[in-house]
Design a protein around this motif. Structure first.
Motif, PDB file in Angstrom:
ATOM      1  N   SER A   1    -131.677  39.453 -45.537  1.00  0.00           N
ATOM      2  CA  SER A   1    -132.928  39.130 -44.839  1.00  0.00           C
ATOM      3  C   SER A   1    -132.675  38.616 -43.425  1.00  0.00           C
ATOM      4  O   SER A   1    -133.474  38.891 -42.517  1.00  0.00           O
ATOM      5  CB  SER A   1    -133.743  38.112 -45.644  1.00  0.00           C
ATOM      6  OG  SER A   1    -133.001  36.918 -45.827  1.00  0.00           O
ATOM      7  N   ALA A   2    -131.571  37.916 -43.196  1.00  0.00           N
ATOM      8  CA  ALA A   2    -131.240  37.446 -41.843  1.00  0.00           C
ATOM      9  C   ALA A   2    -130.961  38.625 -40.914  1.00  0.00           C
ATOM     10  O   ALA A   2    -131.335  38.600 -39.734  1.00  0.00           O
ATOM     11  CB  ALA A   2    -130.029  36.513 -41.884  1.00  0.00           C
ATOM     12  N   LEU A   3    -130.332  39.665 -41.446  1.00  0.00           N
ATOM     13  CA  LEU A   3    -130.068  40.858 -40.645  1.00  0.00           C
ATOM     14  C   LEU A   3    -131.373  41.606 -40.369  1.00  0.00           C
ATOM     15  O   LEU A   3    -131.598  42.069 -39.252  1.00  0.00           O
ATOM     16  CB  LEU A   3    -129.061  41.775 -41.351  1.00  0.00           C
ATOM     17  CG  LEU A   3    -128.672  43.043 -40.596  1.00  0.00           C
ATOM     18  CD1 LEU A   3    -128.000  42.698 -39.275  1.00  0.00           C
ATOM     19  CD2 LEU A   3    -127.758  43.904 -41.435  1.00  0.00           C
ATOM     20  N   GLU A   4    -132.227  41.696 -41.350  1.00  0.00           N
ATOM     21  CA  GLU A   4    -133.515  42.366 -41.152  1.00  0.00           C
ATOM     22  C   GLU A   4    -134.323  41.682 -40.052  1.00  0.00           C
ATOM     23  O   GLU A   4    -134.969  42.345 -39.248  1.00  0.00           O
ATOM     24  CB  GLU A   4    -134.313  42.392 -42.457  1.00  0.00           C
ATOM     25  CG  GLU A   4    -133.735  43.343 -43.480  1.00  0.00           C
ATOM     26  CD  GLU A   4    -134.454  43.301 -44.812  1.00  0.00           C
ATOM     27  OE1 GLU A   4    -135.225  42.338 -45.067  1.00  0.00           O
ATOM     28  OE2 GLU A   4    -134.236  44.224 -45.614  1.00  0.00           O
ATOM     29  N   LYS A   5    -134.267  40.356 -39.987  1.00  0.00           N
ATOM     30  CA  LYS A   5    -134.984  39.613 -38.943  1.00  0.00           C
ATOM     31  C   LYS A   5    -134.376  39.857 -37.564  1.00  0.00           C
ATOM     32  O   LYS A   5    -135.081  39.795 -36.556  1.00  0.00           O
ATOM     33  CB  LYS A   5    -134.963  38.117 -39.253  1.00  0.00           C
ATOM     34  CG  LYS A   5    -135.836  37.736 -40.415  1.00  0.00           C
ATOM     35  CD  LYS A   5    -135.729  36.268 -40.731  1.00  0.00           C
ATOM     36  CE  LYS A   5    -136.496  35.950 -41.999  1.00  0.00           C
ATOM     37  NZ  LYS A   5    -136.216  34.618 -42.519  1.00  0.00           N
ATOM     38  N   ALA A   6    -133.086  40.131 -37.509  1.00  0.00           N
ATOM     39  CA  ALA A   6    -132.394  40.348 -36.229  1.00  0.00           C
ATOM     40  C   ALA A   6    -132.590  41.764 -35.694  1.00  0.00           C
ATOM     41  O   ALA A   6    -132.358  42.010 -34.508  1.00  0.00           O
ATOM     42  CB  ALA A   6    -130.898  40.058 -36.387  1.00  0.00           C
ATOM     43  N   LEU A   7    -133.021  42.692 -36.542  1.00  0.00           N
ATOM     44  CA  LEU A   7    -133.154  44.090 -36.119  1.00  0.00           C
ATOM     45  C   LEU A   7    -134.233  44.257 -35.049  1.00  0.00           C
ATOM     46  O   LEU A   7    -135.364  43.810 -35.219  1.00  0.00           O
ATOM     47  CB  LEU A   7    -133.509  44.987 -37.303  1.00  0.00           C
ATOM     48  CG  LEU A   7    -132.391  45.331 -38.268  1.00  0.00           C
ATOM     49  CD1 LEU A   7    -132.938  46.140 -39.438  1.00  0.00           C
ATOM     50  CD2 LEU A   7    -131.275  46.079 -37.587  1.00  0.00           C
ATOM     51  N   VAL A   8    -133.849  44.902 -33.957  1.00  0.00           N
ATOM     52  CA  VAL A   8    -134.826  45.271 -32.925  1.00  0.00           C
ATOM     53  C   VAL A   8    -135.131  46.762 -33.013  1.00  0.00           C
ATOM     54  O   VAL A   8    -136.030  47.247 -32.337  1.00  0.00           O
ATOM     55  CB  VAL A   8    -134.346  44.892 -31.499  1.00  0.00           C
ATOM     56  CG1 VAL A   8    -134.200  43.384 -31.377  1.00  0.00           C
ATOM     57  CG2 VAL A   8    -133.061  45.596 -31.123  1.00  0.00           C
ATOM     58  N   GLY A   9    -134.357  47.475 -33.836  1.00  0.00           N
ATOM     59  CA  GLY A   9    -134.607  48.891 -34.035  1.00  0.00           C
ATOM     60  C   GLY A   9    -133.474  49.594 -34.739  1.00  0.00           C
ATOM     61  O   GLY A   9    -132.384  49.041 -34.909  1.00  0.00           O
ATOM     62  N   GLU A  10    -133.765  50.823 -35.161  1.00  0.00           N
ATOM     63  CA  GLU A  10    -132.783  51.699 -35.793  1.00  0.00           C
ATOM     64  C   GLU A  10    -132.983  53.100 -35.238  1.00  0.00           C
ATOM     65  O   GLU A  10    -134.113  53.527 -35.018  1.00  0.00           O
ATOM     66  CB  GLU A  10    -132.965  51.746 -37.309  1.00  0.00           C
ATOM     67  CG  GLU A  10    -132.745  50.435 -38.025  1.00  0.00           C
ATOM     68  CD  GLU A  10    -133.067  50.551 -39.513  1.00  0.00           C
ATOM     69  OE1 GLU A  10    -132.344  49.943 -40.296  1.00  0.00           O
ATOM     70  OE2 GLU A  10    -134.062  51.233 -39.878  1.00  0.00           O
ATOM     71  N   ILE A  11    -131.886  53.796 -35.041  1.00  0.00           N
ATOM     72  CA  ILE A  11    -131.937  55.192 -34.615  1.00  0.00           C
ATOM     73  C   ILE A  11    -131.052  55.977 -35.570  1.00  0.00           C
ATOM     74  O   ILE A  11    -129.871  55.666 -35.721  1.00  0.00           O
ATOM     75  CB  ILE A  11    -131.452  55.363 -33.159  1.00  0.00           C
ATOM     76  CG1 ILE A  11    -132.339  54.568 -32.200  1.00  0.00           C
ATOM     77  CG2 ILE A  11    -131.430  56.843 -32.781  1.00  0.00           C
ATOM     78  CD1 ILE A  11    -131.858  54.555 -30.763  1.00  0.00           C
ATOM     79  N   ASP A  12    -131.621  56.979 -36.233  1.00  0.00           N
ATOM     80  CA  ASP A  12    -130.855  57.784 -37.196  1.00  0.00           C
ATOM     81  C   ASP A  12    -130.282  59.012 -36.489  1.00  0.00           C
ATOM     82  O   ASP A  12    -130.873  60.073 -36.493  1.00  0.00           O
ATOM     83  CB  ASP A  12    -131.688  58.146 -38.419  1.00  0.00           C
ATOM     84  CG  ASP A  12    -132.922  58.966 -38.087  1.00  0.00           C
ATOM     85  OD1 ASP A  12    -133.319  59.000 -36.903  1.00  0.00           O
ATOM     86  OD2 ASP A  12    -133.481  59.584 -38.997  1.00  0.00           O
ATOM     87  N   LYS A  13    -129.139  58.805 -35.873  1.00  0.00           N
ATOM     88  CA  LYS A  13    -128.491  59.868 -35.113  1.00  0.00           C
ATOM     89  C   LYS A  13    -126.980  59.611 -35.140  1.00  0.00           C
ATOM     90  O   LYS A  13    -126.535  58.483 -35.044  1.00  0.00           O
ATOM     91  CB  LYS A  13    -129.010  59.840 -33.679  1.00  0.00           C
ATOM     92  CG  LYS A  13    -128.594  61.009 -32.838  1.00  0.00           C
ATOM     93  CD  LYS A  13    -129.352  60.977 -31.523  1.00  0.00           C
ATOM     94  CE  LYS A  13    -129.026  62.208 -30.753  1.00  0.00           C
ATOM     95  NZ  LYS A  13    -130.142  63.092 -30.568  1.00  0.00           N
ATOM     96  N   THR A  14    -126.202  60.675 -35.230  1.00  0.00           N
ATOM     97  CA  THR A  14    -124.749  60.543 -35.209  1.00  0.00           C
ATOM     98  C   THR A  14    -124.278  60.506 -33.761  1.00  0.00           C
ATOM     99  O   THR A  14    -124.424  61.489 -33.038  1.00  0.00           O
ATOM    100  CB  THR A  14    -124.085  61.728 -35.941  1.00  0.00           C
ATOM    101  OG1 THR A  14    -124.630  61.802 -37.262  1.00  0.00           O
ATOM    102  CG2 THR A  14    -122.578  61.559 -36.020  1.00  0.00           C
ATOM    103  N   VAL A  15    -123.740  59.364 -33.330  1.00  0.00           N
ATOM    104  CA  VAL A  15    -123.294  59.211 -31.939  1.00  0.00           C
ATOM    105  C   VAL A  15    -121.905  58.584 -31.832  1.00  0.00           C
ATOM    106  O   VAL A  15    -121.473  58.254 -30.733  1.00  0.00           O
ATOM    107  CB  VAL A  15    -124.309  58.387 -31.105  1.00  0.00           C
ATOM    108  CG1 VAL A  15    -125.629  59.101 -30.997  1.00  0.00           C
ATOM    109  CG2 VAL A  15    -124.482  56.999 -31.671  1.00  0.00           C
ATOM    110  N   THR A  16    -121.205  58.424 -32.937  1.00  0.00           N
ATOM    111  CA  THR A  16    -119.919  57.723 -32.900  1.00  0.00           C
ATOM    112  C   THR A  16    -118.876  58.415 -32.030  1.00  0.00           C
ATOM    113  O   THR A  16    -117.984  57.762 -31.527  1.00  0.00           O
ATOM    114  CB  THR A  16    -119.327  57.536 -34.315  1.00  0.00           C
ATOM    115  OG1 THR A  16    -119.375  58.787 -34.998  1.00  0.00           O
ATOM    116  CG2 THR A  16    -120.077  56.483 -35.085  1.00  0.00           C
TER     117      THR A  16
END
Length: 135
Positions: free
Chosen positions: A106-121
């Motif tokens: 839950s602490a990580l969920e609160k810190a999330l400003v966004g997610e992008i589902d793309k392979t960029v590594t």
């Protein structure tokens, strides 16, 4: 996408993990490498959901890659719980991102400003920054 100054960025796939920081502005991110943790994937809980023989034989499901996604989430959880990460953007391929979400604290969920589902590594940092800005 807005990426706050000094926000962290996690870039992951089933094999690689980069932990970055935005040293640029909110609409013009400039990414700097913080570290590339060497994780020990030990959480194979995804195996319970992926016991389909066909997927295993065709290579559609790689439990080692899913375990790496879980290890990334656990590493990020520790950073969020300790307060080291307060703003985080996650970029990961869809399969890894899906596995990571199952392990978010839950602490990580609160810190999330966004997610992008793309392979960029495999991309250079300036291209990753452009992808973030254009999203």
């Amino acid at each position: 996408m807005k990426l706050p100054h000094n926000a962290h960025v996690a870039v992951a796939d089933g094999n690689r993990f980069m932990f970055l920081k935005n040293t640029g502005q909110i609409f013009e991110p400039k990414l700097e490498m913080v570290e590339q943790p060497d994780l020990d994937p030990s959480n194979f809980s995804a195996g319970v959901r992926h016991q389909d023989d066909v997927s295993q034989r065709t290579g559609a499901t790689d439990l080692n890659e899913l375990a790496h996604g879980a290890a990334v989430a656990e590493w990020l959880n520790a950073k969020a719980v300790s307060g080291e990460v307060t703003q985080l953007l996650v970029l990961a391929d869809p399969k890894t991102l899906g596995e990571m979400r199952r392990h978010y604290h839950s602490a990580l969920e609160k810190a999330l400003v966004g997610e992008i589902d793309k392979t960029v590594t495999g991309e250079p940092l300036d291209k990753i920054a452009k992808i973030i800005a254009d999203t």
